[in-house]
Design a protein around this motif. Structure first.
Motif, mmCIF file in Angstrom:
data_model
loop_
_atom_site.group_PDB
_atom_site.id
_atom_site.type_symbol
_atom_site.label_atom_id
_atom_site.label_comp_id
_atom_site.label_asym_id
_atom_site.label_seq_id
_atom_site.Cartn_x
_atom_site.Cartn_y
_atom_site.Cartn_z
ATOM 1 N N LEU A 18 -26.320 -27.307 20.400
ATOM 2 C CA LEU A 18 -25.588 -26.062 20.666
ATOM 3 C C LEU A 18 -25.060 -25.453 19.376
ATOM 4 C CD1 LEU A 18 -23.528 -27.198 23.788
ATOM 5 C CD2 LEU A 18 -25.609 -25.800 23.745
ATOM 6 N N ARG A 19 -24.955 -24.118 19.378
ATOM 7 C CA ARG A 19 -24.292 -23.429 18.265
ATOM 8 C C ARG A 19 -22.810 -23.321 18.618
ATOM 9 N NH1 ARG A 19 -25.116 -21.270 13.675
ATOM 10 N NH2 ARG A 19 -27.392 -21.371 13.672
ATOM 11 N N MET A 20 -21.984 -24.089 17.929
ATOM 12 C CA MET A 20 -20.553 -24.161 18.234
ATOM 13 C C MET A 20 -19.756 -24.136 16.936
ATOM 14 S SD MET A 20 -19.700 -24.602 21.515
ATOM 15 C CE MET A 20 -20.844 -24.384 22.877
ATOM 16 N N ILE A 21 -18.561 -23.552 17.022
ATOM 17 C CA ILE A 21 -17.643 -23.548 15.879
ATOM 18 C C ILE A 21 -16.339 -24.212 16.342
ATOM 19 C CG2 ILE A 21 -16.448 -22.127 14.171
ATOM 20 C CD1 ILE A 21 -18.451 -19.886 14.808
ATOM 21 N N CYS A 22 -15.835 -25.139 15.550
ATOM 22 C CA CYS A 22 -14.607 -25.842 15.953
ATOM 23 C C CYS A 22 -13.779 -26.153 14.706
ATOM 24 C CB CYS A 22 -14.979 -27.130 16.687
ATOM 25 S SG CYS A 22 -13.594 -28.039 17.411
ATOM 26 N N GLY A 23 -12.526 -26.492 14.906
ATOM 27 C CA GLY A 23 -11.686 -26.885 13.784
ATOM 28 C C GLY A 23 -10.489 -27.690 14.250
ATOM 29 N N LYS A 24 -9.973 -28.462 13.316
ATOM 30 C CA LYS A 24 -8.765 -29.254 13.540
ATOM 31 C C LYS A 24 -7.535 -28.353 13.463
ATOM 32 C CE LYS A 24 -5.764 -31.120 10.465
ATOM 33 N NZ LYS A 24 -4.665 -31.710 11.202
ATOM 34 N N PHE A 33 -17.258 -33.210 29.124
ATOM 35 C CA PHE A 33 -16.917 -32.448 30.336
ATOM 36 C C PHE A 33 -16.836 -30.956 30.010
ATOM 37 C CE2 PHE A 33 -14.219 -30.379 33.373
ATOM 38 C CZ PHE A 33 -14.619 -30.930 34.585
ATOM 39 N N PHE A 34 -16.166 -30.655 28.910
ATOM 40 C CA PHE A 34 -15.987 -29.267 28.475
ATOM 41 C C PHE A 34 -17.345 -28.583 28.256
ATOM 42 C CE2 PHE A 34 -15.819 -26.437 24.740
ATOM 43 C CZ PHE A 34 -14.846 -25.518 25.113
ATOM 44 N N LEU A 35 -18.246 -29.261 27.548
ATOM 45 C CA LEU A 35 -19.554 -28.646 27.264
ATOM 46 C C LEU A 35 -20.366 -28.492 28.551
ATOM 47 C CD1 LEU A 35 -20.363 -30.403 23.868
ATOM 48 C CD2 LEU A 35 -19.749 -27.994 24.232
ATOM 49 N N ASP A 36 -20.256 -29.450 29.459
ATOM 50 C CA ASP A 36 -20.909 -29.301 30.774
ATOM 51 C C ASP A 36 -20.401 -28.040 31.470
ATOM 52 O OD1 ASP A 36 -22.408 -31.608 30.582
ATOM 53 O OD2 ASP A 36 -21.037 -32.833 31.787
ATOM 54 N N THR A 59 -29.307 -22.513 32.364
ATOM 55 C CA THR A 59 -28.882 -22.148 31.006
ATOM 56 C C THR A 59 -29.805 -22.853 30.023
ATOM 57 O OG1 THR A 59 -26.601 -22.051 31.791
ATOM 58 C CG2 THR A 59 -26.912 -22.168 29.407
ATOM 59 N N TYR A 60 -30.303 -22.102 29.044
ATOM 60 C CA TYR A 60 -31.195 -22.666 28.024
ATOM 61 C C TYR A 60 -30.523 -22.581 26.661
ATOM 62 C CZ TYR A 60 -35.009 -22.505 31.441
ATOM 63 O OH TYR A 60 -35.798 -22.712 32.551
ATOM 64 N N ALA A 61 -30.600 -23.679 25.905
ATOM 65 C CA ALA A 61 -30.082 -23.689 24.535
ATOM 66 C C ALA A 61 -31.216 -24.044 23.600
ATOM 67 C CB ALA A 61 -28.950 -24.698 24.406
ATOM 68 N N LEU A 62 -31.412 -23.231 22.582
ATOM 69 C CA LEU A 62 -32.514 -23.396 21.635
ATOM 70 C C LEU A 62 -33.836 -23.638 22.384
ATOM 71 C CD1 LEU A 62 -32.309 -23.149 18.566
ATOM 72 C CD2 LEU A 62 -32.335 -25.638 18.413
ATOM 73 N N GLY A 63 -34.018 -22.849 23.428
ATOM 74 C CA GLY A 63 -35.264 -22.876 24.188
ATOM 75 C C GLY A 63 -35.373 -23.971 25.227
ATOM 76 N N LYS A 64 -34.434 -24.922 25.215
ATOM 77 C CA LYS A 64 -34.529 -26.062 26.152
ATOM 78 C C LYS A 64 -33.547 -25.904 27.301
ATOM 79 C CE LYS A 64 -35.775 -29.978 23.234
ATOM 80 N NZ LYS A 64 -34.776 -30.415 22.275
ATOM 81 N N LEU A 65 -33.975 -26.349 28.479
ATOM 82 C CA LEU A 65 -33.103 -26.303 29.655
ATOM 83 C C LEU A 65 -31.877 -27.177 29.404
ATOM 84 C CD1 LEU A 65 -32.919 -25.277 32.614
ATOM 85 C CD2 LEU A 65 -33.949 -27.457 33.293
ATOM 86 N N ALA A 66 -30.689 -26.586 29.477
ATOM 87 C CA ALA A 66 -29.453 -27.339 29.196
ATOM 88 C C ALA A 66 -28.615 -27.499 30.448
ATOM 89 C CB ALA A 66 -28.649 -26.637 28.109
ATOM 90 N N HIS A 67 -28.891 -26.672 31.447
ATOM 91 C CA HIS A 67 -28.191 -26.800 32.739
ATOM 92 C C HIS A 67 -29.044 -26.151 33.827
ATOM 93 C CE1 HIS A 67 -25.457 -26.121 36.059
ATOM 94 N NE2 HIS A 67 -25.747 -24.845 35.997
ATOM 95 N N ALA A 68 -29.152 -26.834 34.957
ATOM 96 C CA ALA A 68 -29.820 -26.232 36.124
ATOM 97 C C ALA A 68 -28.907 -26.432 37.325
ATOM 98 C CB ALA A 68 -31.170 -26.888 36.364
ATOM 99 N N ARG A 69 -28.607 -25.333 38.006
ATOM 100 C CA ARG A 69 -27.715 -25.403 39.176
ATOM 101 C C ARG A 69 -28.369 -26.281 40.234
ATOM 102 N NH1 ARG A 69 -27.430 -19.817 41.860
ATOM 103 N NH2 ARG A 69 -29.216 -20.728 42.867
ATOM 104 N N THR A 70 -27.560 -27.109 40.897
ATOM 105 C CA THR A 70 -28.161 -27.975 41.930
ATOM 106 C C THR A 70 -28.044 -27.313 43.288
ATOM 107 O OG1 THR A 70 -26.052 -29.128 41.963
ATOM 108 C CG2 THR A 70 -27.857 -30.170 40.757
#
Ligand code: GUN
Ligand code: ZN
Length: 431
Positions: free
Chosen positions: A153-159, A117-120, A420-431
């Protein structure tokens, strides 16, 4: 993959517009050529159209701006369900809303559902990279990285490391936090586009022994980030003074344990003294400015001008669930107003820079993302100048690209994000 040419109005930064008048590159009819997920060229259509490889697909983005993906330098993925919680300032807000919500992320299925959900939400808002808090349960970070990896996706996370002043059900120990963090680093750091951040929540919830472990982890794992909070709330600052009487100030606590440096991102920094500002500048540490959160939980007004004068790098963060929006555009709107209240007029160029190349520099990722230099990873957003009738009307009367960018930052939100495109690929398209 065949090359794809995205045609539209292109805006990106070659440098910091505060140091260089020519930092913004605006190509009114431009082409962003993508090959194998990376930028192959970014030039005017007149120059490129005749020279495109034969197999190129051309996508026309009429009445749209093409900008680099937004970068959120401070956000908590487990706090999706905490957003918009009423009536508390930091310490009460943590106890009442945040800790109980974070407890639930120990369940893997729940953690995965929240991460998806968060990444969406991020992608719907044009954010392609973020520096993200998990919870103290490593399961939350495994779930997050799996979901981010599946989306390239390019993401950074930690515990989260937290061994005192929090409910038992969320506390680890210096030893378990060392082992769990190291295990996550070994399994995830540098895998595809993922990076790890050593994440002590903030000084009050770590013992000196645990902060020393965080310092060890940083020293022995070059390339990982440090992610924490500092000087957000006055009661928090007083609490830190009483917990660490031997340290001269809040920043000195982190400094003492080796937690400052060019890969260190500290959220907020609202109530810093001159000595602390200087030390942040000397160590090349970054502050994540989170205006929606600072207003929502009543923390204070960040001094961006001071950061600029003293040379502290600043990124923009939404800090959801303290912040009340995933939109970097909404966050820029609040950043503008916070600085207005401090008597500083934040310019449109600076704002868009902070959201893109400036964010990348804050996270030491400018060699991979942040603008459309040849070879960079192709993370970008299509902004629709006709997203709403008001935006359409306002942008039509704009006299310059700067005026347009300012109007979009002030009036824009998720509706402005056409795709929104990530690494050249469509990752989100508004409906
Ligand atoms: N300080 C310590 N933990 C948190 C958190 O989860 N959110 C914010 N805004 N500040 C914090
Ligand atoms: Zn935070």
């Amino acid at each position: 993959m065949t090359p794809v040419a995205h045609r539209g109005e292109i805006v990106h930064f070659l440098d910091d517009p505060r140091n260089d008048d020519h930092a913004l590159e605006y190509i009114q009819d431009g082409i962003l050529l993508i090959e194998e997920g990376h930028v192959a060229a970014c030039q005017s259509a007149t120059t490129l159209l005749g020279a495109l490889p034969q197999s190129t697909t051309v996508i026309e983005h009429t009445d749209c701006l093409i900008v680099p993906g937004f970068i959120d330098t401070h956000v908590h993925f487990p706090q999706v369900d905490v957003i918009a919680s009423h009536g508390a300032q930091l310490l009460e807000w943590l106890e009442t809303y945040t800790f109980p919500a974070e407890r639930k992320l120990g369940d893997r299925a729940h953690a995965t559902e929240v991460a998806e959900f968060f990444l969406d939400e991020l992608l719907r808002n044009g954010t392609t990279t973020a520096l993200v808090f998990g919870t103290s349960d490593p399961v939350s970070v495994d779930s997050f990285f799996e979901c981010a990896r599946a989306r390239s996706l390019r993401m950074i996370c930690g515990k989260v490391m937290m061994d005192r002043n929090a409910p038992d059900y969320l506390c680890d120990t210096p030893e378990t936090s060392r082992n769990q963090s190291q295990d996550l680093i070994d399994r995830w750091h540098g895998v595809d586009r993922l990076g790890y951040a050593v994440t002590p929540r903030f000084a009050p919830t770590s013992t000196p022994d645990q902060l020393a472990v965080a310092g060890d982890l940083l020293r022995t794992n070059p390339g990982v980030h440090l992610h924490t909070h500092t000087s957000e709330n006055r009661d928090e600052c007083k609490w830190v003074q009483s917990l660490f009487p031997e340290r001269s100030n809040y920043i000195d606590v982190y400094d003492h344990y080796g937690l400052l440096g060019k890969r260190s991102v500290l959220a907020h920094g609202i109530h810093l003294c001159q000595t602390e500002w200087k030390r942040l500048a000397q160590t090349n540490s970054t502050i994540a400015f989170c205006p929606t959160s600072n207003l929502f939980i009543g923390s204070g007004l960040f001094d961006l001008k001071k950061a600029e004068e003293i040379g502290v790098t600043v990124g923009i963060g939404t800090d959801v669930g303290g912040g009340d929006s995933y939109s970097i555009l909404r966050t820029l709107n609040e950043a503008y107003k916070v600085q207005q209240l401090r008597g500083y007029n934040l310019g449109a160029k600076t704002m868009l820079y902070l959201a893109t190349l400036g964010g990348a520099k804050s996270l030491n990722l400018e060699s991979c993302i942040g603008n459309f230099d040849k070879g960079k990873e192709a993370d970008f957003v299509i902004l629709d100048k006709n997203a709403t009738s008001l935006i359409s009307r306002r942008t039509r009367v704009s006299q310059s690209i700067e005026e347009t960018l300012f109007a979009l930052a002030m009036l824009g939100d998720d509706r402005l994000i056409k795709s929104t495109y990530a690494l050249g690929k469509l990752a989100h398209a508004r409906t």
